[in-house]
Write a protein that holds these residues in place. Structure first.
Motif, PDB file in Angstrom:
ATOM      1  N   UNK A 235       6.788   2.145  17.756  1.00  9.92           N
ATOM      2  CA  UNK A 235       6.828   3.437  17.089  1.00  9.92           C
ATOM      3  C   UNK A 235       6.819   3.271  15.574  1.00  9.92           C
ATOM      4  N   UNK A 236       7.472   2.222  15.091  1.00  4.45           N
ATOM      5  CA  UNK A 236       7.488   1.963  13.647  1.00  4.45           C
ATOM      6  C   UNK A 236       6.089   1.611  13.146  1.00  4.45           C
ATOM      7  N   UNK A 237       5.314   0.895  13.958  1.00  2.00           N
ATOM      8  CA  UNK A 237       3.942   0.556  13.579  1.00  2.00           C
ATOM      9  C   UNK A 237       3.091   1.813  13.451  1.00  2.00           C
ATOM     10  N   UNK A 238       3.220   2.729  14.387  1.00  2.00           N
ATOM     11  CA  UNK A 238       2.447   3.972  14.315  1.00  2.00           C
ATOM     12  C   UNK A 238       2.854   4.812  13.107  1.00  2.00           C
ATOM     13  N   UNK A 239       4.139   4.837  12.836  1.00  2.00           N
ATOM     14  CA  UNK A 239       4.604   5.587  11.666  1.00  2.00           C
ATOM     15  C   UNK A 239       4.081   4.953  10.383  1.00  2.00           C
ATOM     16  N   UNK A 240       4.102   3.610  10.301  1.00  2.92           N
ATOM     17  CA  UNK A 240       3.563   2.923   9.133  1.00  2.92           C
ATOM     18  C   UNK A 240       2.064   3.198   8.988  1.00  2.92           C
ATOM     19  N   UNK A 241       1.322   3.142  10.087  1.00  6.60           N
ATOM     20  CA  UNK A 241      -0.113   3.420  10.049  1.00  6.60           C
ATOM     21  C   UNK A 241      -0.365   4.858   9.614  1.00  6.60           C
ATOM     22  N   UNK A 242       0.470   5.777  10.050  1.00  6.47           N
ATOM     23  CA  UNK A 242       0.324   7.177   9.665  1.00  6.47           C
ATOM     24  C   UNK A 242       0.544   7.354   8.163  1.00  6.47           C
ATOM     25  N   UNK A 243       1.583   6.734   7.615  1.00  7.89           N
ATOM     26  CA  UNK A 243       1.864   6.862   6.187  1.00  7.89           C
ATOM     27  C   UNK A 243       0.788   6.173   5.337  1.00  7.89           C
ATOM     28  N   UNK A 244       0.290   5.044   5.798  1.00  7.26           N
ATOM     29  CA  UNK A 244      -0.802   4.381   5.087  1.00  7.26           C
ATOM     30  C   UNK A 244      -2.052   5.253   5.111  1.00  7.26           C
ATOM     31  N   UNK A 245      -2.318   5.929   6.228  1.00  7.06           N
ATOM     32  CA  UNK A 245      -3.492   6.806   6.290  1.00  7.06           C
ATOM     33  C   UNK A 245      -3.348   7.986   5.333  1.00  7.06           C
ATOM     34  N   UNK A 246      -2.139   8.471   5.135  1.00  7.99           N
ATOM     35  CA  UNK A 246      -1.933   9.562   4.178  1.00  7.99           C
ATOM     36  C   UNK A 246      -2.201   9.074   2.755  1.00  7.99           C
ATOM     37  N   UNK A 247      -1.718   7.898   2.404  1.00 11.26           N
ATOM     38  CA  UNK A 247      -1.949   7.351   1.065  1.00 11.26           C
ATOM     39  C   UNK A 247      -3.438   7.097   0.843  1.00 11.26           C
ATOM     40  N   UNK A 248      -4.119   6.528   1.829  1.00 15.53           N
ATOM     41  CA  UNK A 248      -5.552   6.278   1.695  1.00 15.53           C
ATOM     42  C   UNK A 248      -6.340   7.583   1.588  1.00 15.53           C
ATOM     43  N   UNK A 249      -5.901   8.618   2.288  1.00 17.05           N
ATOM     44  CA  UNK A 249      -6.569   9.910   2.196  1.00 17.05           C
ATOM     45  C   UNK A 249      -6.412  10.500   0.802  1.00 17.05           C
ATOM     46  N   UNK A 250      -5.242  10.350   0.202  1.00 19.00           N
ATOM     47  CA  UNK A 250      -5.036  10.858  -1.162  1.00 19.00           C
ATOM     48  C   UNK A 250      -5.883  10.088  -2.173  1.00 19.00           C
ATOM     49  N   UNK A 251      -5.993   8.774  -2.003  1.00 17.96           N
ATOM     50  CA  UNK A 251      -6.847   7.986  -2.888  1.00 17.96           C
ATOM     51  C   UNK A 251      -8.307   8.395  -2.716  1.00 17.96           C
ATOM     52  N   UNK A 252      -8.731   8.583  -1.469  1.00 18.10           N
ATOM     53  CA  UNK A 252     -10.099   9.008  -1.187  1.00 18.10           C
ATOM     54  C   UNK A 252     -10.381  10.377  -1.783  1.00 18.10           C
ATOM     55  N   UNK A 253      -9.421  11.275  -1.695  1.00 17.27           N
ATOM     56  CA  UNK A 253      -9.594  12.604  -2.286  1.00 17.27           C
ATOM     57  C   UNK A 253      -9.690  12.516  -3.806  1.00 17.27           C
TER      58      UNK A 253
END
Length: 100
Positions: free
Chosen positions: A2-20
């Motif tokens: 569950x911690x891995x999925x949460x980490x992947x989710x938070x990394x995807x949010x950061x990458x989405x903000x950089x992409x935006x």
């Protein structure tokens, strides 16, 4: 796990903000001088790819938030009438003058 999925989710949010942020910078490529900003012309070249990547990340984040019972895309779908009204007012008025 569950911690891995949460980490992947938070990394995807950061990458989405950089992409935006990079995509927003790409919107102003036409105003930037190519000799002073070396990276801006390349952003302009890959702008269609950036827009598709933003769409894909929005769909991914919409699906990940659907688990919580919240669909951000529902807000956009419900507002389609307002978008249509804005486009109609802006582009299809009588007396709309173009530079042609």
């Amino acid at each position: 796990m569950k911690a891995f999925y949460r980490l992947f989710y938070y990394i995807s949010i950061v990458l989405t903000k950089i992409l935006a942020g990079v995509t927003i910078a790409g919107a102003f490529v036409g105003n930037a001088a190519p000799d002073s900003f070396k990276f801006m012309p390349f952003i302009g070249l890959i702008l269609p790819i950036l827009l598709l990547a933003n769409l894909a990340s929005a769909i991914y984040l919409d699906d990940s938030l659907a688990v919580l019972g919240f669909h951000p895309s529902d807000c956009y779908i419900q507002q389609l009438g307002i978008y249509e009204l804005c486009i109609t007012i802006a582009f299809f008025q009588s007396g709309f003058v173009t530079d042609g």
